[in-house]
Design an enzyme around this catalytic site. Sequence first.
Site, PDB file in Angstrom:
ATOM      1  N   LEU A   1     -35.373  38.803  -5.337  1.00 19.33           N
ATOM      2  CA  LEU A   1     -35.811  39.929  -6.147  1.00 19.33           C
ATOM      3  C   LEU A   1     -37.340  39.971  -6.199  1.00 19.33           C
ATOM      4  CD1 LEU A   1     -35.091  42.327  -7.911  1.00 19.33           C
ATOM      5  CD2 LEU A   1     -34.854  40.768  -9.841  1.00 19.33           C
TER       6      LEU A   1
ATOM      7  N   VAL B   1     -38.565  41.654  -3.055  1.00 20.80           N
ATOM      8  CA  VAL B   1     -38.328  43.096  -3.161  1.00 20.80           C
ATOM      9  C   VAL B   1     -39.377  43.717  -4.086  1.00 20.80           C
ATOM     10  CG1 VAL B   1     -36.706  44.862  -3.963  1.00 20.80           C
ATOM     11  CG2 VAL B   1     -35.872  42.901  -2.640  1.00 20.80           C
ATOM     12  N   HIS B   2     -39.667  43.032  -5.173  1.00 18.63           N
ATOM     13  CA  HIS B   2     -40.675  43.489  -6.132  1.00 18.63           C
ATOM     14  C   HIS B   2     -42.045  43.585  -5.445  1.00 18.63           C
ATOM     15  CE1 HIS B   2     -42.540  43.996 -10.052  1.00 18.63           C
ATOM     16  NE2 HIS B   2     -43.327  42.953  -9.842  1.00 18.63           N
ATOM     17  N   ALA B   3     -42.380  42.594  -4.632  1.00 18.14           N
ATOM     18  CA  ALA B   3     -43.669  42.600  -3.921  1.00 18.14           C
ATOM     19  C   ALA B   3     -43.757  43.791  -2.973  1.00 18.14           C
ATOM     20  CB  ALA B   3     -43.843  41.291  -3.149  1.00 18.14           C
TER      21      ALA B   3
ATOM     22  N   HIS C   1     -44.249  46.947  -4.975  1.00 16.96           N
ATOM     23  CA  HIS C   1     -45.646  47.054  -5.421  1.00 16.96           C
ATOM     24  C   HIS C   1     -46.543  47.537  -4.292  1.00 16.96           C
ATOM     25  CE1 HIS C   1     -46.715  45.778  -9.475  1.00 16.96           C
ATOM     26  NE2 HIS C   1     -45.678  44.971  -9.458  1.00 16.96           N
TER      27      HIS C   1
END
Length: 116
Positions: free
Chosen positions: A78, A81-83, A86
């Site tokens: 996760l 995916v977050h990176a 962003h």
Amino acid sequence: MIEVKALNEYQEIIMKIITNAGFAKSKALQAIALAQKGKMDEAQEALEECSQELVQAHKSQTKLIQQEAAGTTYEITLLMVHAQDHLMNAITTKDLAGHIMDLYERMNNYEAALNR
């Protein structure tokens, strides 16, 4: 099983992407705010700083791509995916900031011409 050292490096690279992308997005939004105030030179400088942050984020992303191409694979987390989220948002915000800055500059020029 991935060794701890490699996993720690992976997480460190991910955090660099998040950090640089976050700074980039902030600089793009700052550029828009400065353009709104008619401070076009400062806005352009903020957008350049945004670009520099994006270059750093992209270098980190490229490192992961090269590692994967060389056979080192990691679980998609996760956090990763977050990176990526962003980074994509920062790129989009930068692109839009450039267009918005152009619109503010045109509007300011138009208003200045009307007031002559």
